[in-house]
Structure formats: C-alpha cells, structure tokens
Design an enzyme around this catalytic site. Structure first.
Site, short mmCIF file in Angstrom:
data_model
loop_
_atom_site.label_atom_id
_atom_site.label_comp_id
_atom_site.label_asym_id
_atom_site.label_seq_id
_atom_site.Cartn_x
_atom_site.Cartn_y
_atom_site.Cartn_z
N SER A 243 0.86 -1.18 0.00
CA SER A 243 0.00 0.00 0.00
C SER A 243 0.90 1.23 0.00
O SER A 243 1.76 1.38 0.88
CB SER A 243 -0.90 -0.01 1.23
OG SER A 243 -1.70 1.15 1.29
N LYS B 83 -1.27 -1.00 -4.41
CA LYS B 83 -2.41 -0.19 -3.98
C LYS B 83 -1.93 1.24 -3.77
O LYS B 83 -0.94 1.47 -3.07
CB LYS B 83 -3.01 -0.73 -2.68
CG LYS B 83 -4.19 0.11 -2.19
CD LYS B 83 -4.95 -0.59 -1.07
CE LYS B 83 -4.39 -0.29 0.29
NZ LYS B 83 -5.27 -0.78 1.37
N LYS C 11 -3.05 5.09 -2.57
CA LYS C 11 -4.03 5.94 -1.89
C LYS C 11 -4.36 7.13 -2.79
O LYS C 11 -3.46 7.75 -3.39
CB LYS C 11 -3.48 6.45 -0.56
CG LYS C 11 -3.17 5.36 0.46
CD LYS C 11 -4.43 4.77 1.04
CE LYS C 11 -4.10 3.79 2.16
NZ LYS C 11 -5.32 3.25 2.81
N ASP D 102 -7.22 3.20 -3.48
CA ASP D 102 -7.92 3.22 -2.19
C ASP D 102 -8.29 4.65 -1.87
O ASP D 102 -7.41 5.49 -1.64
CB ASP D 102 -7.04 2.62 -1.10
CG ASP D 102 -7.75 2.56 0.25
OD1 ASP D 102 -8.95 2.89 0.32
OD2 ASP D 102 -7.10 2.16 1.23
N GLU E 253 -11.22 0.97 -3.80
CA GLU E 253 -11.62 0.61 -2.44
C GLU E 253 -12.30 1.79 -1.75
O GLU E 253 -11.76 2.89 -1.72
CB GLU E 253 -10.38 0.18 -1.65
CG GLU E 253 -10.67 -0.35 -0.26
CD GLU E 253 -9.41 -0.78 0.45
OE1 GLU E 253 -9.51 -1.21 1.60
OE2 GLU E 253 -8.30 -0.69 -0.15
N ASP F 156 -14.59 -1.54 2.42
CA ASP F 156 -13.68 -1.65 3.56
C ASP F 156 -14.39 -1.10 4.80
O ASP F 156 -15.00 -1.84 5.55
CB ASP F 156 -12.39 -0.87 3.24
CG ASP F 156 -11.40 -0.81 4.39
OD1 ASP F 156 -11.65 -1.41 5.44
OD2 ASP F 156 -10.35 -0.15 4.23
N LYS G 75 -10.50 -6.82 7.28
CA LYS G 75 -9.52 -6.44 8.28
C LYS G 75 -9.98 -7.01 9.61
O LYS G 75 -11.10 -6.74 10.05
CB LYS G 75 -9.40 -4.91 8.37
CG LYS G 75 -8.73 -4.29 7.16
CD LYS G 75 -8.64 -2.78 7.29
CE LYS G 75 -7.95 -2.17 6.07
NZ LYS G 75 -8.02 -0.69 6.07
N GLY H 57 -4.58 -3.94 5.55
CA GLY H 57 -3.61 -3.65 6.60
C GLY H 57 -3.93 -2.38 7.36
O GLY H 57 -4.58 -1.48 6.84
#
Length: 371
Positions: free
Chosen positions: A135, A161, A163, A189, A214, A239, A263, A291
């Site tokens: 990530s 991934k 952000k 994400d 996400e 999520d 998660k 995570g």
C-alpha cells in the site's frame, strides 16, 4: 481454557517512512501488545487502531479503556472452551471491534499453542504461502510515486495499492499505467473521500483497468456504493462499511461491491472474519486482507487468516522492513519468494517476541489477574 493473567503493554514505534492517506499523515504508530498467560503457554494479540479516530471511532486510548473496564473482566468471568466463544461473550458490548479483536486474537494464538497446531490450521487455512502486495500513501510528487512502484515491482509484490483523494487520483494512476503498462495489478484506495457528486470523476477510472477502487464513498455507506457500482465498470471493494457478516449480506444483496476487504480489527476478530470469508465464498465474492500499519503480531494474525482459500487477491501484509526499522517479533516477517510470504508451520502465530525492541519502545505496562 484457564487464564492465569493478562498483560497489556502500550508501545509507540516510529514508522520507517511517513505514511499519508486522505485521513492525514502518520509518522509513528502506537498500539497495545496483549499477552494472555495460561500455564506454560502465552497467546499474543495486538490492537490496530490509528492514533486518531479518523479511520474509525476507535483509538489506542479507547481500546485500553474498553479492555480495562469491560472486555478483560468479561473474559475472566466467563468459561472459554474455544476462541469462537469469545465473540458470544463480547456480543452485549456494541461495536468497539478493534478492542474485541485485539483480545480475541490473543485467545486464538493461545488456543492454537495449547493444541500444538499453527494458528492458520486452527482457522481452517490450507495455504503454505500467501500472495502479498503493498500500500503506497499519497506521495509528494509523481516521480516519487513512480520510484516506489518500480521498487516494489522489482521486489515482486503482486498488487500495487495507491491511496487517492480528490485532486490526487486520475493523474498519478495514469502515470503508473503509462510507465509500467496495464499488466501490473493496480488498485486505488479512496478511504471514503468521494461522494456521488464525483460520479463523472470516478468514471474516468474505468479506462485505467484497475482491479478495484476501495471504499470511494462514505465510511458508513452501502446504498450509494450500489448506485455507483451500476455506473462504473471498475469493481468496488468495501472496507470501512463492513463490520460484520451481516453487513456483508446486506452489501451483497444491494449490489454495493464486487470485492470485500477483510480487516480483522475492523470486523471484531478472527471468528467474524471467518464468517465473512465463508459468506463471500457462497456468493462468489473474492476477499483480501487489508492492513492497518500493524507491527509484527498483527501482521502474523493477517498471515494466518489469509491462508484461507477465498483470499484470492494479494493482501497488504508486506514485509516488516516495509514499515519498521525494527519489528517486535523474531524472525521478522520477510518475503519467502517474490511477492510471497510463507505461512508458519509451528504452533500458534509462529513468531516470538523481540523483548529488546519492546523494551525500547514501551510506554506503559499493566498486569491483570482474575479475582
């Protein structure tokens, strides 16, 4: 399962590199390390909440309060034969899932050590190795982002991934595609940073052929995600909206997503994570393990749950050295092959505590014994 004592240790460790999301920038992570003693065995758990109530309402402080005032007394006063019993004991307490998961995780580790089997096997996992990704937070420049992507691809990570947030979304993802092509498994994400008013902007993601976006919309939403999924081709992964197997049922019925991120802390523990995994199998919804910038014990729990069969997308559980100069476990989590981590075959989590590192970053320690 007779519990002799429980020890809580408050630890704060600096991250190897700053990690920025739409929530803000993190430079360090504080968490609770839990040790449950029973005879010759000790089970380990770790709290995963962020320092501020941005990802969820929980923080390390609220978790410590819930453990101290409610959850540890409940655990001492009830008979536990199997870790699944913990969920039933904690059921009267609303939410506070990360607090519940931290304590329940230690019970699962203790149970598997008492049974003499790996935690992965106790959960029903069959994999010997798990695929892992990375990530990447919001970077200062496109070149810095591209340099990290290149580094992690070279190391063999099987999912990238990135952000994103309004103003930092289409361009960086386009640059990754232009530099590395469309064969690399790339996802975005959003951490709840968009609304349906951003529909046209989110549609611009479709040509990028992402494996998913996400949680683009509100942290507590299921209905608007269903509206969005009907309008975009990019698969939506939920999520923050998913806290239980019941949430998953509703999301699937509404058509809110095509993928679920599990998660352990967010859903209240390994028992609930297994239930979500099994519901998703029935509905042909793939899952993966997200995570929370975990230290070694939380990372080890993620490895164990990812050994279950429907975790078919590489998760966020990368090597310890990705986030920490030194981790609280020995050996540290390392890649056993490019983009892969071996599932431990020794009883319990398969990792021991590095007491020197724990002492170095220890803030406080409290011991609980049954009355």
């Amino acid at each position: 399962m007779k519990i002799d004592k429980i020890i809580l240790e408050h630890i704060k460790m600096p991250l190897l590199h700053p990690f920025e999301t739409s929530f803000g920038k993190l430079l360090e992570k504080d968490f609770l390390l839990i040790r449950i003693h029973s005879g010759e065995h000790i089970g380990y758990g770790e709290s995963v909440a962020l320092p501020n109530p941005t990802y969820s309402e929980e923080t390390t402080g609220t978790i410590q309060y819930m453990l101290d005032e409610f959850l540890i007394p409940l655990l001492f006063s009830n008979k536990i034969e199997h870790p699944d019993d913990v969920s039933a004991v904690f059921a009267p307490i609303r939410r506070n899932n990360m607090a519940k998961a931290a304590l329940e995780g230690a019970v699962w580790d203790l149970y598997s050590k008492q049974q003499g089997i790996p935690l992965a096997k106790a959960l029903g996992g069959m994999k010997k190795n798990i695929d892992v990704g990375v990530s990447i937070g919001i970077e200062k420049s496109t070149e810095a982002l591209l340099a990290k992507v290149e580094k992690f691809l070279t190391e063999g990570y099987k999912k990238i991934k990135v952000k994103i947030k309004p103003g930092y979304d289409i361009e960086p993802l386009q640059k990754i595609r232009e530099r590395f092509g469309y064969d690399i498994p790339l996802m975005a994400d959003a951490n709840s940073s968009y609304t349906l008013d951003d529909m046209d902007r989110l549609k611009e993601l479709d040509p990028l052929k992402l494996i998913m976006i996400e949680q683009p919309l509100s942290f507590d939403d299921i209905l608007d995600h269903a509206k969005l999924q009907k309008q975009i081709n990019t698969p939506i992964c939920l999520d923050e909206s998913i806290h239980s197997a019941e949430d998953v049922r509703k999301a699937i019925e509404c058509g809110s997503c095509q993928i679920i991120n599990i998660k352990i802390g967010r859903v209240g523990g390994l028992t609930e994570a297994k239930k979500i995994h099994d519901i998703c199998i029935k509905h042909h919804i793939p899952v993966w393990c997200g995570g929370m910038l975990e230290a070694g014990i939380g990372r080890a729990h993620n490895i164990a749950i990812t050994s279950l069969g429907n975790f078919t997308i590489a998760g966020d559980t990368s090597a310890s050295s990705r986030y920490w100069k030194e981790d609280i476990i020995t050996p540290e989590v390392e890649l056993s092959a490019p983009g892969s981590i071996s599932v431990p075959e020794t009883p319990g989590l398969g990792y021991e505590l590095n007491e020197d590192v724990i002492r170095r970053y220890l803030l406080d320690r409290k011991v609980y014994e049954p009355k």
